[in-house]
Scaffold this active site. Structure first.
Site, PDB file in Angstrom:
ATOM      1  N   SER A 232      -7.055  -2.690 -21.431  1.00 55.30           N
ATOM      2  CA  SER A 232      -6.842  -1.782 -19.999  1.00 55.30           C
ATOM      3  C   SER A 232      -6.101  -2.533 -19.101  1.00 55.30           C
ATOM      4  O   SER A 232      -5.262  -2.162 -18.412  1.00 55.30           O
ATOM      5  CB  SER A 232      -8.253  -1.558 -19.519  1.00 55.30           C
ATOM      6  OG  SER A 232      -9.332  -2.527 -19.222  1.00 55.30           O
ATOM      7  N   HIS A 262     -13.110  -0.859 -26.571  1.00 58.92           N
ATOM      8  CA  HIS A 262     -12.972  -1.476 -25.510  1.00 58.92           C
ATOM      9  C   HIS A 262     -14.185  -1.152 -24.591  1.00 58.92           C
ATOM     10  O   HIS A 262     -15.183  -1.266 -25.202  1.00 58.92           O
ATOM     11  CB  HIS A 262     -11.690  -1.199 -24.921  1.00 58.92           C
ATOM     12  CG  HIS A 262     -11.292  -1.768 -23.876  1.00 58.92           C
ATOM     13  ND1 HIS A 262     -11.995  -3.200 -23.357  1.00 58.92           N
ATOM     14  CD2 HIS A 262     -10.203  -1.911 -22.903  1.00 58.92           C
ATOM     15  CE1 HIS A 262     -11.319  -3.565 -22.331  1.00 58.92           C
ATOM     16  NE2 HIS A 262     -10.418  -2.823 -21.956  1.00 58.92           N
ATOM     17  N   HIS A 308     -17.157 -11.356 -29.921  1.00 61.61           N
ATOM     18  CA  HIS A 308     -16.278 -10.872 -28.839  1.00 61.61           C
ATOM     19  C   HIS A 308     -14.916 -11.824 -29.549  1.00 61.61           C
ATOM     20  O   HIS A 308     -14.898 -12.418 -30.208  1.00 61.61           O
ATOM     21  CB  HIS A 308     -16.609 -11.923 -27.796  1.00 61.61           C
ATOM     22  CG  HIS A 308     -15.989 -11.309 -26.450  1.00 61.61           C
ATOM     23  ND1 HIS A 308     -14.915 -11.778 -26.006  1.00 61.61           N
ATOM     24  CD2 HIS A 308     -16.140 -10.439 -25.719  1.00 61.61           C
ATOM     25  CE1 HIS A 308     -14.408 -11.561 -24.916  1.00 61.61           C
ATOM     26  NE2 HIS A 308     -15.241 -10.307 -24.785  1.00 61.61           N
ATOM     27  N   ARG A 317     -22.460 -13.034 -18.848  1.00 59.00           N
ATOM     28  CA  ARG A 317     -22.756 -11.821 -17.996  1.00 59.00           C
ATOM     29  C   ARG A 317     -23.952 -10.993 -19.022  1.00 59.00           C
ATOM     30  O   ARG A 317     -24.747 -10.444 -18.106  1.00 59.00           O
ATOM     31  CB  ARG A 317     -21.581 -10.788 -18.061  1.00 59.00           C
ATOM     32  CG  ARG A 317     -20.126 -11.300 -17.491  1.00 59.00           C
ATOM     33  CD  ARG A 317     -19.102 -10.736 -17.607  1.00 59.00           C
ATOM     34  NE  ARG A 317     -18.742 -10.389 -19.231  1.00 59.00           N
ATOM     35  CZ  ARG A 317     -17.768  -9.487 -19.682  1.00 59.00           C
ATOM     36  NH1 ARG A 317     -17.214  -8.966 -18.984  1.00 59.00           N
ATOM     37  NH2 ARG A 317     -17.709  -9.542 -21.101  1.00 59.00           N
ATOM     38  N   ASP A 365     -22.408  -5.905 -23.472  1.00 60.85           N
ATOM     39  CA  ASP A 365     -22.644  -4.628 -23.650  1.00 60.85           C
ATOM     40  C   ASP A 365     -24.008  -4.470 -24.184  1.00 60.85           C
ATOM     41  O   ASP A 365     -24.670  -3.599 -24.256  1.00 60.85           O
ATOM     42  CB  ASP A 365     -21.538  -3.822 -24.488  1.00 60.85           C
ATOM     43  CG  ASP A 365     -20.366  -3.854 -23.868  1.00 60.85           C
ATOM     44  OD1 ASP A 365     -20.193  -3.436 -22.641  1.00 60.85           O
ATOM     45  OD2 ASP A 365     -19.377  -3.553 -24.659  1.00 60.85           O
TER      46      ASP A 365
HETATM   47  N1  CMX Z   1     -21.239  -7.054 -36.513  1.00 59.52           N
HETATM   48  C1  CMX Z   1     -20.607  -6.991 -37.599  1.00 59.52           C
HETATM   49  N2  CMX Z   1     -19.463  -7.667 -38.105  1.00 59.52           N
HETATM   50  C2  CMX Z   1     -18.741  -8.160 -37.207  1.00 59.52           C
HETATM   51  C3  CMX Z   1     -19.284  -8.421 -35.788  1.00 59.52           C
HETATM   52  C4  CMX Z   1     -20.599  -7.651 -35.445  1.00 59.52           C
HETATM   53  N3  CMX Z   1     -20.929  -7.456 -34.247  1.00 59.52           N
HETATM   54  N4  CMX Z   1     -18.422  -9.023 -35.062  1.00 59.52           N
HETATM   55  C5  CMX Z   1     -17.387  -9.408 -35.963  1.00 59.52           C
HETATM   56  N5  CMX Z   1     -17.710  -8.978 -37.193  1.00 59.52           N
HETATM   57  C6  CMX Z   1     -16.710  -9.141 -38.296  1.00 59.52           C
HETATM   58  C7  CMX Z   1     -15.446  -8.270 -37.953  1.00 59.52           C
HETATM   59  O1  CMX Z   1     -15.678  -7.043 -38.391  1.00 59.52           O
HETATM   60  C8  CMX Z   1     -14.606  -8.927 -39.063  1.00 59.52           C
HETATM   61  O2  CMX Z   1     -14.914  -8.560 -40.332  1.00 59.52           O
HETATM   62  P1  CMX Z   1     -13.859  -7.928 -41.313  1.00 59.52           P
HETATM   63  O3  CMX Z   1     -12.655  -9.204 -41.175  1.00 59.52           O
HETATM   64  O4  CMX Z   1     -14.132  -7.950 -42.738  1.00 59.52           O
HETATM   65  O5  CMX Z   1     -13.137  -6.733 -40.765  1.00 59.52           O
HETATM   66  C9  CMX Z   1     -14.964 -10.482 -38.977  1.00 59.52           C
HETATM   67  O6  CMX Z   1     -16.455 -10.436 -38.504  1.00 59.52           O
HETATM   68  C10 CMX Z   1     -14.193 -11.308 -38.044  1.00 59.52           C
HETATM   69  O7  CMX Z   1     -13.983 -10.638 -36.724  1.00 59.52           O
HETATM   70  P2  CMX Z   1     -14.217 -11.318 -35.297  1.00 59.52           P
HETATM   71  O8  CMX Z   1     -12.802 -12.299 -35.460  1.00 59.52           O
HETATM   72  O9  CMX Z   1     -15.529 -12.058 -35.382  1.00 59.52           O
HETATM   73  O10 CMX Z   1     -14.210 -10.513 -34.288  1.00 59.52           O
HETATM   74  P3  CMX Z   1     -12.794  -9.681 -33.595  1.00 59.52           P
HETATM   75  O11 CMX Z   1     -12.319 -10.727 -32.561  1.00 59.52           O
HETATM   76  O12 CMX Z   1     -11.776  -9.106 -34.672  1.00 59.52           O
HETATM   77  O13 CMX Z   1     -13.615  -8.200 -33.036  1.00 59.52           O
HETATM   78  C11 CMX Z   1     -15.311  -7.087 -31.726  1.00 59.52           C
HETATM   79  C12 CMX Z   1     -14.400  -8.584 -31.805  1.00 59.52           C
HETATM   80  C13 CMX Z   1     -15.988  -7.528 -30.292  1.00 59.52           C
HETATM   81  C14 CMX Z   1     -14.311  -6.022 -31.803  1.00 59.52           C
HETATM   82  C15 CMX Z   1     -16.150  -7.116 -32.767  1.00 59.52           C
HETATM   83  O14 CMX Z   1     -17.115  -8.651 -32.681  1.00 59.52           O
HETATM   84  C16 CMX Z   1     -17.166  -6.278 -32.884  1.00 59.52           C
HETATM   85  O15 CMX Z   1     -16.704  -4.969 -33.386  1.00 59.52           O
HETATM   86  N6  CMX Z   1     -18.430  -6.175 -32.102  1.00 59.52           N
HETATM   87  C17 CMX Z   1     -19.226  -5.078 -32.007  1.00 59.52           C
HETATM   88  C18 CMX Z   1     -18.762  -3.981 -31.262  1.00 59.52           C
HETATM   89  C19 CMX Z   1     -18.958  -4.669 -29.684  1.00 59.52           C
HETATM   90  O16 CMX Z   1     -19.879  -5.014 -29.284  1.00 59.52           O
HETATM   91  N7  CMX Z   1     -17.782  -4.479 -28.786  1.00 59.52           N
HETATM   92  C20 CMX Z   1     -18.041  -4.839 -27.565  1.00 59.52           C
HETATM   93  C21 CMX Z   1     -16.901  -5.934 -27.095  1.00 59.52           C
HETATM   94  C22 CMX Z   1     -16.964  -6.241 -25.636  1.00 59.52           C
HETATM   95  C23 CMX Z   1     -15.689  -6.600 -25.031  1.00 59.52           C
HETATM   96  O17 CMX Z   1     -14.608  -6.584 -25.506  1.00 59.52           O
HETATM   97  O18 CMX Z   1     -15.772  -6.987 -23.780  1.00 59.52           O
END
Ligand code: CMX
Length: 428
Positions: A232, A262, A308, A317, A365
């Protein structure tokens, strides 16, 4: 000149001196290289932007200026906007002047309400927020002055005017959207005796509990900014870099925030907690919870609120919200489940997929929805609007500073597969 304007002017001078020093020491020095994986992978980890409002340290989390989350979480959002844009907290006089100025600009034009009331009843509140801002674009002081002829060095001053007008109207706009979308459509008027977050709490009309106003203050402080590269903030900056005024830029940033990866992620967390409550009641056994989490992971889903892209520790936070919950919402069933998840989920994620999850700890969150639930704000679709009201402070501050530093239009180079293939086969 207002104190905030003077503060920004001084901050710009300091920042410009730093940039002069950086350029003198090595304008052509290489600080980051890009791999093909990054080109195809969302430019993750690529250092390609300068943003001086805030930064996120993987281990200590969000910093605004030199302050950590712990050091600013007790402030008012108005103080936070001052800090984001001037690098300093306001003194009492500057704060009062700024709050008074906002109060004088709070009236929302009738045509905006006409637009919002004419939408389909199922329109998402984030669509309404983005449209509400965009509908006022003709009010842009920057646009009017630009058409008359504006020096580049003056861009930031009129963008600050637009920022003040947008920020002043945001609590009323968000609360009005809540009333139109979820209430009886009657708007609660702005009260000039209340501060920015106090007005939001009051105009939402959900709870007279002082705790709710305190929660709105904390919520608006904690979501204010998160560096320059998130979807954003970056979108807002790209749009404004074309000198599209702040109404366009803020609306665009909010459209990015509306995505499920996001800002929208926050509503998923409470949905998840309520599902656990429906299945296992108020006080689920930790072993039962562990088995449930494993089932979710085995079905290929993620655990909402955990992980994250940048952080590698529990989000400070999250901790600030948890402390608030302990003090104000300890008996709430969602809060209790959110706490229990905190004691169960990280240990599972640490070992999941051979340690592939980069950050097994909770993000902001994981806790915020439970606190909103405690005060009766249960319309999930509205949560990202609250996030948006707060994050607009970051969009505004980032754009004011970028324009004040004369940053040009953003235009990275894209390449085709053919170009990449040739690069790989032709050495050098
Ligand atoms: N549950 C299960 N698996 C997870 C996970 C979670 N909460 N967080 C990461 N992973 C997995 C990913 O899906 C990824 O798996 P694949 O390679 O098989 O696709 C692996 O771990 C590596 O990912 P990562 O490098 O740890 O995480 P990213 O930087 O790619 O993604 C995020 C970050 C936040 C999108 C991810 O941790 C996630 O989907 N979390 C749950 C949703 C969430 O809470 N979103 C809020 C984000 C808040 C913010 O951005 O401020």
């Amino acid at each position: 000149m207002s104190d905030i304007k003077e503060g920004i002017q001084n901050h710009l001078l300091e920042l410009q001196l730093e940039i002069d020093d950086i350029f003198a020491k090595g304008r052509d020095s290489v600080v980051s290289e890009v791999t093909i994986g990054q080109i195809y992978g969302g430019m993750r980890g690529l250092i390609a932007l300068a943003c001086n409002t805030s930064y996120v340290d993987p281990y200590s989390g969000l910093h605004i200026s030199e302050y950590t989350t712990d050091e600013f979480s007790d402030k008012l959002p108005e103080e936070i906007f001052f800090l984001l844009s001037t690098g300093k907290f306001p003194d009492r006089k500057s704060l009062a002047e700024f709050q008074n100025d906002l109060s004088l600009r709070a009236t929302i034009p009738q045509y905006t309400w006409n637009v919002l009331r004419s939408l389909h009843k199922d329109t998402h509140p984030m669509t309404m927020l983005s449209l509400g801002i965009l509908s006022m674009e003709n009010e842009s002081v920057f646009k009017k002055e630009y058409q008359k002829g504006l020096k580049k060095s003056e861009y930031w001053e009129y963008t600050l005017e637009d920022a003040m007008n947008i920020l002043a109207k945001l609590p009323g706009l968000a609360a009005g959207i809540y009333q139109i979308r979820f209430g009886d459509g009657n708007l609660i008027p702005h009260d000039s005796n209340l501060d920015w977050s106090g007005n939001l709490a009051n105009m939402l009309g959900i709870s007279n509990d002082k705790g709710f106003a305190d929660l709105m203050r904390l919520y608006l402080v904690l979501h204010c900014d998160h560096e320059g590269g998130n979807v954003s903030a970056f979108t807002s900056r790209v749009v404004n870099s074309a000198l599209s005024d702040l109404y366009y830029a803020v609306s665009a940033g909010l459209n990015g925030l509306a995505g499920p990866l996001h800002g929208l992620a926050n509503q998923e967390c409470l949905r998840f907690i309520l599902e656990i409550h429906d299945k296992f009641g108020d006080d689920p056994d930790e072993d039962v919870l562990r088995a449930y989490i494993l089932d979710i992971l085995n079905s290929g889903k993620v655990i909402p609120g955990y992980g994250h892209a940048v952080l590698r520790v529990t989000d400070p936070r999250f901790t600030a919200f948890m402390n608030f919950g302990e003090a104000n919402c300890a008996s709430n069933h969602c809060f209790k489940i959110a706490k229990k998840l905190f004691s169960v989920v990280p240990d599972i994620l640490i070992h999941y997929k051979g340690g592939k999850v980069a950050n097994p700890w909770p993000n902001v969150d994981a806790m915020s929805g439970s606190l909103l639930n405690h005060y009766g704000l249960n319309e999930f679709d509205f949560y990202t609007v609250l996030f948006g009201v707060s994050r607009v402070m970051g969009f505004c501050a980032q754009n004011i500073l970028a324009l004040g530093l004369g940053q040009p239009i953003i235009r990275p180079k894209s390449v085709t597969n053919r170009w990449v293939l040739e690069k790989l086969t032709v050495p050098g």
